[in-house]
Write an enzyme that holds these catalytic residues in place. Structure first.
Site, mmCIF file in Angstrom:
data_model
loop_
_atom_site.group_PDB
_atom_site.id
_atom_site.type_symbol
_atom_site.label_atom_id
_atom_site.label_comp_id
_atom_site.label_asym_id
_atom_site.label_seq_id
_atom_site.Cartn_x
_atom_site.Cartn_y
_atom_site.Cartn_z
ATOM 1 N N ARG A 219 3.082 7.203 3.280
ATOM 2 C CA ARG A 219 3.547 5.967 3.889
ATOM 3 C C ARG A 219 3.576 4.831 2.876
ATOM 4 N NH1 ARG A 219 0.218 4.172 8.854
ATOM 5 N NH2 ARG A 219 -1.447 4.290 7.318
ATOM 6 N N LEU A 220 4.458 3.864 3.127
ATOM 7 C CA LEU A 220 4.496 2.598 2.394
ATOM 8 C C LEU A 220 4.307 1.481 3.405
ATOM 9 C CD1 LEU A 220 4.992 0.684 0.014
ATOM 10 C CD2 LEU A 220 7.453 0.975 0.396
ATOM 11 N N ASN B 243 0.580 8.617 -0.124
ATOM 12 C CA ASN B 243 1.318 9.862 -0.285
ATOM 13 C C ASN B 243 2.328 10.087 0.827
ATOM 14 O OD1 ASN B 243 0.100 11.042 -2.701
ATOM 15 N ND2 ASN B 243 -1.780 11.084 -1.500
ATOM 16 N N ASP C 35 0.868 -1.180 0.000
ATOM 17 C CA ASP C 35 0.000 0.000 0.000
ATOM 18 C C ASP C 35 0.904 1.229 0.000
ATOM 19 O OD1 ASP C 35 -1.805 2.038 0.481
ATOM 20 O OD2 ASP C 35 -2.186 1.474 2.574
ATOM 21 N N LEU C 36 1.035 1.855 -1.161
ATOM 22 C CA LEU C 36 1.905 3.012 -1.319
ATOM 23 C C LEU C 36 1.059 4.275 -1.362
ATOM 24 C CD1 LEU C 36 4.716 4.229 -1.855
ATOM 25 C CD2 LEU C 36 4.366 3.766 -4.287
ATOM 26 N N VAL D 39 -7.606 4.541 -5.795
ATOM 27 C CA VAL D 39 -7.634 3.107 -5.539
ATOM 28 C C VAL D 39 -7.620 2.812 -4.043
ATOM 29 C CG1 VAL D 39 -5.123 2.744 -5.616
ATOM 30 C CG2 VAL D 39 -6.666 0.896 -6.321
ATOM 31 N N ASP D 40 -7.028 3.703 -3.236
ATOM 32 C CA ASP D 40 -7.052 3.488 -1.795
ATOM 33 C C ASP D 40 -8.476 3.583 -1.255
ATOM 34 O OD1 ASP D 40 -7.098 6.210 -2.446
ATOM 35 O OD2 ASP D 40 -5.996 6.814 -0.649
ATOM 36 N N THR E 56 -2.658 12.439 3.895
ATOM 37 C CA THR E 56 -2.454 13.776 3.346
ATOM 38 C C THR E 56 -3.802 14.461 3.166
ATOM 39 O OG1 THR E 56 -0.453 13.060 2.213
ATOM 40 C CG2 THR E 56 -1.501 15.067 1.413
ATOM 41 N N TYR F 41 -19.007 6.465 -8.589
ATOM 42 C CA TYR F 41 -18.426 7.279 -9.651
ATOM 43 C C TYR F 41 -18.771 6.718 -11.033
ATOM 44 C CZ TYR F 41 -15.335 10.079 -6.608
ATOM 45 O OH TYR F 41 -14.827 10.958 -5.692
#
Length: 246
Positions: A12-13, A10, A7-8, A101-102, A125, A93
């Site tokens: 944290r990874l 803005n 899970d990347l 995607v998160d 963020t 949507y």
């Protein structure tokens, strides 16, 4: 087959192994800088992985750095994308690619918990708020600056205002506390209004899930909130299971 989830975001990874039973193993938080990510992955991961499942809302350059580092040890990399429908979950949507995607994976994870209608709030963020009903229909959501981003923006425009520090109070008596109270309070007000509007729409108050790096700062003022720190990874595990079966 060895599989890992990534899970990347803005800021944290996060990553975790994915068991054959679809369960998530221990979650690791790794450095987020482009210059550090390859070394961090090399230290945290096995020498070889059969497949990596990646969800990314980060910048293209950071995403490319992570993919390059994973390619050195992964036989296959599968990048998750928002879909109009996956199982029972249907997003609001009309153009699915516009929903991060998160947020999509958070909806998958929330619905899979079986708590019925749920308000899913991500605090990173941005502050994201999404409502999903008990049938899996996404009723839409909101996006706002997170408290951290509000503080950073204020400091950037007025350097005398500190970008961190202070404690929440209903009526603060110094600047640091006033900043913490105002920025956290803005997030709380948005979440509380969303809960009230969701109750009016659905006829019952939804469950409230909080995830993201800044989520731990809000629960004292949101006693009904349920922490879900790995919610995006939970959703990614569901997406990976469907992808493997197809």
């Amino acid at each position: 087959m060895s599989a890992w989830l990534f899970d990347l975001g803005n800021t944290r990874l996060k990553c975790a192994p994915l068991g054959a039973d679809g369960r998530i193993g221990e979650v690791l938080a790794l450095p987020h800088r482009e210059d550090d990510v390859a070394a961090a992955l090399a230290q945290a991961l096995p020498a070889r992985i059969d497949v990596a499942y990646l969800a990314s809302v980060a910048s293209p350059s950071l995403r490319a750095a992570v993919i390059e580092a994973l390619a050195a040890r992964c036989a296959r990399i599968s990048v998750a994308r928002t879909q109009a429908r996956l199982g029972a979950v249907r997003i609001a949507y009309a153009q699915p690619y516009k929903l991060g995607v998160d947020r999509f994976l958070g909806l998958l994870g929330a619905h899979a918990r079986g708590a019925g209608a749920t308000l899913v709030c991500g605090v990173g963020t941005a502050l994201t708020v999404d409502l999903i009903d008990g049938d899996g229909l996404h009723r839409g959501g909101r996006i706002a600056p997170s408290p951290t981003l509000m503080r950073e923006a204020l400091h950037a425009r007025a350097a005398q205002l500190p970008e961190s520090g202070g404690d929440y109070a209903e009526f603060a008596a110094d600047t640091e506390d006033a900043l913490a109270s105002g920025c956290d309070g803005a997030a709380l007000a948005l979440i509380e209004r969303s809960l009230a509007q969701a109750q009016a729409l659905l006829g019952a108050r939804p469950a409230l899930l909080l995830h993201g790096g800044g989520a731990q700062e809000l629960p004292p003022q949101l006693p009904e909130a349920q922490p879900a720190p790995s919610l995006v990874l939970e959703g990614l595990a569901i997406w990976a299971g469907v992808e493997r079966a197809s």
